[in-house]
Design an enzyme around this catalytic site. Structure first.
Site, PDB file in Angstrom:
ATOM      1  N   ARG A   1      35.361  50.133  -1.870  1.00  0.00           N
ATOM      2  CA  ARG A   1      35.926  48.879  -1.974  1.00  0.00           C
ATOM      3  C   ARG A   1      34.532  48.037  -2.331  1.00  0.00           C
ATOM      4  O   ARG A   1      34.712  46.948  -2.718  1.00  0.00           O
ATOM      5  CB  ARG A   1      37.286  48.695  -1.275  1.00  0.00           C
TER       6      ARG A   1
ATOM      7  N   LYS B   1      47.036  48.886   0.167  1.00  0.00           N
ATOM      8  CA  LYS B   1      48.070  48.404   0.529  1.00  0.00           C
ATOM      9  C   LYS B   1      47.446  46.970  -0.392  1.00  0.00           C
ATOM     10  O   LYS B   1      48.747  46.789  -0.801  1.00  0.00           O
ATOM     11  CB  LYS B   1      47.927  47.550   2.244  1.00  0.00           C
TER      12      LYS B   1
ATOM     13  N   ARG C   1      50.079  43.497  12.541  1.00  0.00           N
ATOM     14  CA  ARG C   1      48.925  44.279  13.334  1.00  0.00           C
ATOM     15  C   ARG C   1      49.326  44.860  15.108  1.00  0.00           C
ATOM     16  O   ARG C   1      47.580  45.981  15.589  1.00  0.00           O
ATOM     17  CB  ARG C   1      47.786  44.103  12.793  1.00  0.00           C
TER      18      ARG C   1
ATOM     19  N   ARG D   1      33.416  42.750   0.124  1.00  0.00           N
ATOM     20  CA  ARG D   1      33.564  41.616   1.631  1.00  0.00           C
ATOM     21  C   ARG D   1      32.602  42.816   3.211  1.00  0.00           C
ATOM     22  O   ARG D   1      32.192  43.291   2.771  1.00  0.00           O
ATOM     23  CB  ARG D   1      34.956  42.577   2.223  1.00  0.00           C
TER      24      ARG D   1
HETATM   25  P1  AMP Z   1      42.130  42.838   5.924  1.00  0.00           P
HETATM   26  O1  AMP Z   1      42.199  42.022   4.574  1.00  0.00           O
HETATM   27  O2  AMP Z   1      43.945  43.040   6.029  1.00  0.00           O
HETATM   28  O3  AMP Z   1      42.054  44.878   6.262  1.00  0.00           O
HETATM   29  O4  AMP Z   1      42.018  41.907   7.484  1.00  0.00           O
HETATM   30  C1  AMP Z   1      40.429  41.860   7.281  1.00  0.00           C
HETATM   31  C2  AMP Z   1      40.630  41.606   8.892  1.00  0.00           C
HETATM   32  O5  AMP Z   1      40.947  40.302   9.173  1.00  0.00           O
HETATM   33  C3  AMP Z   1      40.870  42.279  10.098  1.00  0.00           C
HETATM   34  O6  AMP Z   1      39.827  43.541  10.340  1.00  0.00           O
HETATM   35  C4  AMP Z   1      41.071  41.087  11.195  1.00  0.00           C
HETATM   36  O7  AMP Z   1      40.731  41.742  11.785  1.00  0.00           O
HETATM   37  C5  AMP Z   1      41.652  40.248  10.623  1.00  0.00           C
HETATM   38  N1  AMP Z   1      43.359  39.636  10.425  1.00  0.00           N
HETATM   39  C6  AMP Z   1      43.532  40.516   9.419  1.00  0.00           C
HETATM   40  N2  AMP Z   1      45.342  40.372   9.553  1.00  0.00           N
HETATM   41  C7  AMP Z   1      45.348  41.021  10.318  1.00  0.00           C
HETATM   42  C8  AMP Z   1      46.382  40.230  11.744  1.00  0.00           C
HETATM   43  N3  AMP Z   1      47.949  40.661  11.965  1.00  0.00           N
HETATM   44  N4  AMP Z   1      46.089  40.313  13.605  1.00  0.00           N
HETATM   45  C9  AMP Z   1      44.776  40.408  14.258  1.00  0.00           C
HETATM   46  N5  AMP Z   1      43.715  40.443  12.869  1.00  0.00           N
HETATM   47  C10 AMP Z   1      43.247  39.680  11.615  1.00  0.00           C
END
Ligand code: AMP
Length: 190
Positions: A128, A14, A89, A134
Site C-alpha cells: 500500500r 478494510k 480501536r 501514507r
Molecule cells: P488507519 O487509517 O485506520 O490505519 O489509521 C491510521 C492511524 O490513525 C492509526 O495508526 C492511529 O494512529 C490513528 N487512528 C485511526 N483511528 C483511530 C482510533 N479509532 N483510535 C485511535 N487512533 C486512531
C-alpha cells in the site's frame, strides 16, 4: 439505522472493501484514519496533535475519535446506516460507541472482521505504501508499533464483540473479489 463495524488488523483490506459495502447497502463510510489525515492536511490544531502519534504508530486519544464519530452521526441523513472503519480501536471506544447509540435506542448491528495473519500485515502495508504514499506505511518502526498496538489495544475487541454475539469473521487472505463476496453474503443477513 444499521451500524456495521469494519474490523481487522492494519493492511487487512478494510479501506479496499469499504467502497463496495457503502454502495451496496447505502451506508455512510466513516474512517477515523481518513478523517485524521484530513485534519493533518488541513493543518488544524487537532491534526497537529494527531500527527506525531500517527507517525509513531500510536493511537490518538479516545475522546478525539469519539467526538469525530459523534459529529458525523449527528450531521448525516439519507442513509440506511454507517460503516465504521478503524473505530472502535479500544474497549473504551467500544463502550463509548454503545453509550452514544443507546441514547437513541440504537445498537451495533454487526462486526465484520477481515482477518489476515501477522506475516501478511507487513507485506500488505508495504504494498500500500507504494500506491498511496501514507507516511505511516513507509517506516518499519511505525509499522511494528501499529502491529503491536493492534494486538495490545484493539484485538481485545474480538472477545468483547463475541461476548455480545456480534462478531463475524471473514478470511482476508483471498483475492479482493473473494473477500468482497464473503462480506456481501454476510451483510445480506442483516
Ligand atoms: P488507519 O487509517 O485506520 O490505519 O489509521 C491510521 C492511524 O490513525 C492509526 O495508526 C492511529 O494512529 C490513528 N487512528 C485511526 N483511528 C483511530 C482510533 N479509532 N483510535 C485511535 N487512533 C486512531
Amino acid at each position: 439505522m444499521k451500524y456495521f463495524i469494519l474490523f481487522g488488523p492494519p493492511g487487512a483490506g478494510k479501506g479496499t472493501q469499504a467502497t463496495a459495502m457503502v454502495e451496496n447497502y447505502n451506508l455512510r463510510h466513516i474512517s477515523t484514519g481518513e478523517l485524521l489525515r484530513k485534519e493533518i492536511a488541513d493543518g488544524t490544531e487537532l491534526g497537529l496533535k494527531a500527527k506525531s502519534l500517527i507517525d509513531a504508530g500510536a493511537l490518538v486519544p479516545d475522546e478525539i475519535v469519539e467526538g469525530m464519530i459523534e459529529s458525523v452521526f449527528r450531521k448525516t441523513t439519507g442513509v440506511n446506516g454507517f460503516l465504521l472503519d478503524g473505530f472502535p480501536r479500544t474497549v473504551a471506544q467500544a463502550d463509548a460507541l454503545d453509550a452514544m447509540l443507546a441514547k437513541n435506542s440504537e445498537e451495533v448491528t454487526a462486526v465484520v472482521s477481515i482477518m489476515i495473519p501477522d506475516e501478511m500485515i507487513r507485506e500488505r502495508i508495504k504494498h500500500r505504501a507504494s500506491i498511496e504514499g501514507r507516511a505511516d506505511d513507509a517506516n518499519d518502526d511505525t509499522i511494528s508499533n501499529r502491529i503491536r498496538t493492534y494486538h495490545d489495544k484493539t484485538e481485545p475487541l474480538v472477545e468483547y464483540y463475541k461476548g455480545k454475539g456480534k462478531y463475524h469473521e471473514i478470511d482476508g487472505t483471498g483475492t479482493i473479489e473473494d473477500v468482497r463476496k464473503a462480506i456481501a453474503a454476510l451483510m445480506d443477513r442483516f
